[in-house]
Scaffold this active site. Sequence first.
Site, mmCIF file in Angstrom:
data_model
loop_
_atom_site.group_PDB
_atom_site.id
_atom_site.type_symbol
_atom_site.label_atom_id
_atom_site.label_comp_id
_atom_site.label_asym_id
_atom_site.label_seq_id
_atom_site.Cartn_x
_atom_site.Cartn_y
_atom_site.Cartn_z
ATOM 1 N N LYS A 175 76.339 55.085 10.973
ATOM 2 C CA LYS A 175 75.962 56.228 11.799
ATOM 3 C C LYS A 175 77.148 56.923 12.458
ATOM 4 C CE LYS A 175 71.411 55.631 11.548
ATOM 5 N NZ LYS A 175 70.445 56.668 11.117
ATOM 6 N N ASP A 233 70.966 57.608 20.567
ATOM 7 C CA ASP A 233 69.986 58.045 19.569
ATOM 8 C C ASP A 233 68.748 57.170 19.682
ATOM 9 O OD1 ASP A 233 68.935 59.540 17.549
ATOM 10 O OD2 ASP A 233 70.028 58.554 15.939
ATOM 11 N N ARG A 254 72.904 54.965 4.057
ATOM 12 C CA ARG A 254 71.801 54.010 4.019
ATOM 13 C C ARG A 254 72.194 52.643 3.465
ATOM 14 N NH1 ARG A 254 68.319 55.891 7.687
ATOM 15 N NH2 ARG A 254 67.500 57.949 7.161
ATOM 16 N N GLU A 279 69.322 63.012 8.620
ATOM 17 C CA GLU A 279 68.182 62.724 9.482
ATOM 18 C C GLU A 279 67.919 63.944 10.354
ATOM 19 O OE1 GLU A 279 68.204 59.087 11.653
ATOM 20 O OE2 GLU A 279 68.487 57.833 9.868
ATOM 21 N N GLU A 316 66.702 65.726 13.405
ATOM 22 C CA GLU A 316 66.461 65.323 14.785
ATOM 23 C C GLU A 316 66.616 66.511 15.733
ATOM 24 O OE1 GLU A 316 68.364 61.782 16.109
ATOM 25 O OE2 GLU A 316 68.512 60.887 14.091
ATOM 26 N N GLN A 365 74.161 50.901 6.077
ATOM 27 C CA GLN A 365 73.242 50.557 7.161
ATOM 28 C C GLN A 365 72.428 49.306 6.833
ATOM 29 O OE1 GLN A 365 70.562 53.739 8.204
ATOM 30 N NE2 GLN A 365 69.557 52.575 9.818
ATOM 31 N N THR A 379 77.873 63.294 13.294
ATOM 32 C CA THR A 379 76.587 63.770 13.785
ATOM 33 C C THR A 379 76.748 65.245 14.101
ATOM 34 O OG1 THR A 379 76.099 61.607 14.770
ATOM 35 C CG2 THR A 379 74.821 63.493 15.557
ATOM 36 N N GLU A 400 62.887 58.811 3.106
ATOM 37 C CA GLU A 400 61.428 58.939 3.055
ATOM 38 C C GLU A 400 60.969 59.915 1.977
ATOM 39 O OE1 GLU A 400 59.831 59.069 7.390
ATOM 40 O OE2 GLU A 400 61.941 59.663 7.440
ATOM 41 N N ASP A 439 71.696 63.723 12.036
ATOM 42 C CA ASP A 439 72.335 62.419 12.192
ATOM 43 C C ASP A 439 72.618 61.867 10.789
ATOM 44 O OD1 ASP A 439 73.288 60.043 13.237
ATOM 45 O OD2 ASP A 439 71.298 59.143 13.393
ATOM 46 N N HIS A 465 57.960 58.280 11.131
ATOM 47 C CA HIS A 465 59.225 57.821 10.545
ATOM 48 C C HIS A 465 59.356 56.301 10.654
ATOM 49 C CE1 HIS A 465 63.437 57.511 9.499
ATOM 50 N NE2 HIS A 465 63.715 57.002 10.690
#
Length: 418
Positions: free
Chosen positions: A254, A126, A238, A199, A201, A241, A258, A364, A234, A133
Amino acid sequence: MSWVNVPAESNFPLENLPYGVFSTASEPQHRIGVAIGDHILDLSKIAHLFDGPLLSEHQAVFQQSSLNGLMSLPRACWIEARHTISSLLSRSNSRLRDNTEMRSKCMVVQAEATMHLPAKIGDYTDFYSSVDHATNVGIMFRGKENALMPNWKYIPVGYHGRASSVVVSGTPIRRPNGQTRPVDTEPPKFGACRLMDFELEMAFFVGGVTPSLGHPIDMKNVEEHIFGMVVMNDWSARDIQKWEYVPLGPFLAKNLGTSISPWVVSMEALKPFAVDNYLQDPAPFQYLQHNDKYTFDVKLSVAIQPEGGQPTTVCESNMKYLYWTMKQQLVHHSITGCNMNPGDLLASGTISGPEPTSFGSMLELSWRGTKPIKLNDGTERKFLQDGDTVIMEGVCVGNGIRIGFGSVSGKLLPALPL
């Protein structure tokens, strides 16, 4: 035009022809197909029709249970396969059109099929290739003055992910348990993740006859090793993380899951939607430079659907916002001599645009939980709640053509009690 009926707003016209792996109740074995309108062309039933100069000796790849065999062939074979399929489905070609018995065996209604992972994924990487971002996250945690790390505009930053937890669209995702540190001045705690996120992607599959260990992929022939693309979610924990991130980066936050869309859109199908690459300043090192357009106008969206409710679109972004191209990602990944294999999956990282509505994660969109997002049912979200289904879609539209990837969706299940 095709002899198969393709609805006007279909994601799968004759110009697309994405590959997938599917099964049916009557034939549970996994097999390769191509989407056309509301149907799937079962390639295992027509493998003998791939009788061109390159594929006549490789017909067995169309009877396999994954795309790895086809991916491992040279790009010239992919192009011949696409040409053959397009010709067989063309209204002017009677070879399949007028063979009623063969048509009945090889045409499957999509609604009656179950989709599976399109390839056996050996390795998954990844990247972190969206400047908006990376800037947003940097501002949140380091301030505007230090938003981007010093290396960010010199190398396509990435990390090795967990291939075993890559799943196809529709697979539920379990909220993870783990260590977090909600209050910086207090000891860490163990329990269910509280800040669950998506996420947005895109990702591509590696293919071709790849170099052996110790031999990098060169920019001049890197296109020979990019088979096709999917949309990807993904999933990210948080709070887990934040606690584990230093010093080695993403790990348990993570590897919980996925999700990818089931259809792999070829690079040939995307070529009409190529746009100028992101202007890079400073200029990258010579091994990362290329002048051809390898950024694509793929319109991306994310919706959140509460359990029992209707979906609310919370993000509209675009692949064209990526700073680093797929070519640069793959070349950089292999520059040390790291050997790539057909079926390896390389992802873009979260794709955010310059506007708040184009931010590709809840981190975000809610700006670290300070700006709740209102859904159509009146409820609000700072991060995902149990029972929420996240739905992502990607589509290219232009010149009367609509090329879609299909959706990638997943429902968030509650954490297991431990």
